[in-house]
Motif scaffolding. Structure first.
Motif, short mmCIF file in Angstrom:
data_model
loop_
_atom_site.label_atom_id
_atom_site.label_comp_id
_atom_site.label_asym_id
_atom_site.label_seq_id
_atom_site.Cartn_x
_atom_site.Cartn_y
_atom_site.Cartn_z
N UNK A 253 0.67 -1.32 -0.19
CA UNK A 253 0.01 0.06 0.03
C UNK A 253 0.76 1.27 0.01
N UNK A 254 1.89 1.36 0.64
CA UNK A 254 2.71 2.41 0.97
C UNK A 254 3.42 2.50 -0.34
N UNK A 255 4.03 1.43 -0.79
CA UNK A 255 4.80 1.49 -2.21
C UNK A 255 3.87 1.99 -3.39
N UNK A 256 2.80 1.76 -3.22
CA UNK A 256 1.72 2.47 -4.28
C UNK A 256 1.32 3.92 -3.97
N UNK A 257 1.39 4.02 -2.82
CA UNK A 257 1.11 5.61 -2.66
C UNK A 257 2.50 6.44 -2.65
N UNK A 258 3.71 6.02 -2.44
CA UNK A 258 4.86 6.66 -2.44
C UNK A 258 6.08 6.41 -3.44
N UNK A 259 5.83 5.21 -3.77
CA UNK A 259 6.92 4.53 -4.82
C UNK A 259 8.20 4.18 -3.84
N UNK A 260 8.65 5.58 -3.13
CA UNK A 260 10.07 5.30 -2.54
C UNK A 260 9.71 5.36 -1.08
N UNK A 261 10.15 4.18 -0.40
CA UNK A 261 9.89 4.19 1.18
C UNK A 261 10.96 4.77 2.03
N UNK A 262 12.36 5.49 1.12
CA UNK A 262 13.30 5.99 1.90
C UNK A 262 12.61 7.25 2.62
N UNK A 263 13.10 7.20 3.98
CA UNK A 263 12.89 8.31 4.85
C UNK A 263 11.51 8.41 5.47
N UNK A 264 10.53 7.43 4.99
CA UNK A 264 9.19 7.41 5.82
C UNK A 264 9.24 6.92 7.29
N UNK A 265 8.65 7.24 8.07
CA UNK A 265 8.84 6.56 9.37
C UNK A 265 7.98 5.42 9.57
N UNK A 266 8.29 4.48 10.34
CA UNK A 266 8.04 3.24 10.59
C UNK A 266 6.44 3.15 10.81
N UNK A 267 5.99 4.39 11.73
CA UNK A 267 4.63 4.37 11.98
C UNK A 267 3.56 4.36 10.89
N UNK A 268 4.06 4.75 9.83
CA UNK A 268 3.13 4.86 8.65
C UNK A 268 2.65 3.32 8.38
N UNK A 269 3.53 2.56 8.57
CA UNK A 269 3.09 1.08 8.53
C UNK A 269 2.41 0.47 9.63
N UNK A 270 2.98 0.84 10.97
CA UNK A 270 2.37 0.09 11.89
C UNK A 270 1.17 0.58 12.67
N UNK A 271 0.93 2.08 12.24
CA UNK A 271 -0.28 2.58 12.42
C UNK A 271 -1.53 2.03 11.78
N UNK A 272 -1.42 1.34 10.86
CA UNK A 272 -2.72 0.51 10.05
C UNK A 272 -2.77 -0.93 10.70
N UNK A 273 -1.94 -1.45 11.43
CA UNK A 273 -2.06 -2.74 11.82
C UNK A 273 -2.65 -2.92 13.44
N UNK A 274 -3.27 -4.09 13.37
CA UNK A 274 -4.18 -4.32 14.55
C UNK A 274 -2.83 -4.82 15.61
N UNK A 275 -2.60 -4.40 16.57
CA UNK A 275 -1.16 -4.53 17.34
C UNK A 275 -1.71 -5.03 18.83
N UNK A 276 -1.05 -6.05 19.54
CA UNK A 276 -1.21 -6.50 20.64
C UNK A 276 0.09 -5.71 21.54
N UNK A 277 -0.12 -5.24 22.62
CA UNK A 277 0.88 -4.63 23.22
C UNK A 277 1.32 -5.29 24.68
N UNK A 278 2.70 -5.47 24.71
CA UNK A 278 3.14 -6.17 26.25
C UNK A 278 4.26 -5.10 26.79
N UNK A 279 3.88 -4.78 27.97
CA UNK A 279 4.99 -4.09 28.72
C UNK A 279 6.37 -4.66 28.65
N UNK A 280 7.43 -3.72 28.33
CA UNK A 280 8.66 -4.56 28.41
C UNK A 280 9.80 -3.34 28.67
#
Length: 291
Positions: free
Chosen positions: A138-165
């Motif tokens: 999805x991100x490659x389709x929007x931006x073509x180049x992933x360089x410089x994009x923050x990781x939260x652009x990907x993880x923000x769209x995911x269903x994530x479980x959180x564990x304190x660590x």
């Protein structure tokens, strides 16, 4: 594993190669992942504690999303553990804990640790490979180049479980962080485990044994025989275990035998409580005067 950052807050130092407890940060993380079927490190190749597959993001230094895309090209696993290379306190139990919630029947896209302040740490996490590839497409389709994009652009769209660590997610971004990590591993509650792990890495030994048994043996040999007997005896136990085929069971059996010997040795240095006492009123035997 992502190990290609610029380490600007370390003055451009080779952060994966900075040593904590005698081991490079990268090697410490690799040890925590020793059970992985495939380990991919996105960085320039270097000597490491165990073999890995090397990859490189395009362009080099292009950031975590570009590095993630480069690493995923080398795996067919359905789950991946995504880690930075500057986690001095990561261990194999934490890695297994990240993967467990993604087992059969689970629906989450990933599991990540949160730090001491409750913030997400997406580079101390496990993800479903299909979910990562979907969002990268999805991100490659929007931006073509992933360089410089923050990781939260990907993880923000995911269903994530959180564990304190708070400990396992501690990363070393500054020299103060490095100093904190170096000080912590020398604390009384950590130094022995850290030292044993470092020695096993240095010697190429992948063996988990009950260190308490060996410590008890060393104590008994030191107290019952002589202080230098402790290190020599534990060496001989290891040598004997290797000849018996190695493994935790062989170490435990050799330690048991050596401990029993040390206790028998010590017993001979004390009065025999089972010897019969002389009859009451009996005078001790004396030698007649020679003159």
């Amino acid at each position: 594993m992502l190990a290609g950052g610029a380490a600007r807050r370390l003055g451009g130092a080779d952060k994966p190669g900075v040593r904590v407890g005698g081991r490079a940060l990268l090697d410490r993380v690799l040890t925590a992942c020793a059970g992985a079927r495939t380990t991919v490190v996105v960085a320039g190749p270097r000597p490491t504690v165990r073999p890995v597959i090397w990859s490189r993001e395009e362009p080099p230094g292009g950031g975590p999303l570009a590095a993630l895309a480069a690493g995923l090209r080398h795996t067919t696993a359905d789950r991946v553990v995504l880690l930075s290379a500057d986690l001095p306190f990561l261990d194999h139990r934490t890695v297994r804990g990240l993967l467990a919630p993604l087992g059969h029947g689970a629906t989450a896209d990933g599991v990540l640790l949160t730090d001491a302040d409750g913030r997400d740490q997406p580079l101390v996490a496990a993800y479903r490979t299909a979910s990562l590839r979907r969002e990268l497409a999805v991100l490659t389709g929007r931006h073509r180049d992933l360089a410089g994009l923050p990781l939260r652009r990907l993880t923000g769209s995911l269903d994530l479980t959180r564990i304190p660590g708070p400990v396992a997610s501690f990363d070393c971004d500054t020299w103060d962080d490095i100093a904190t990590a170096r000080a912590r591993i020398r604390e009384h509650g950590h130094v022995l485990d850290e030292w044993i792990s470092a020695v096993k890495d240095e010697l190429g030994i992948d063996l988990d044994v009950d260190t308490g048994v060996l410590l008890d043996l060393a104590r008994d040999a030191a107290h019952g025989v002589a202080r230098p007997a402790a290190p020599l005896t534990t060496f001989l136990v290891g040598y004997a275990a290797a000849h018996a085929g190695g493994g935790p069971e062989a170490v435990a059996e050799a330690a048991r035998k050596a401990t029993a010997l040390a206790l028998r040795w010590a017993d001979e240095d004390t009065p025999d409580a089972t010897a019969p006492a002389p009859p009451a009123g009996t005078a001790p035997e004396t030698r007649p005067d020679a003159g």
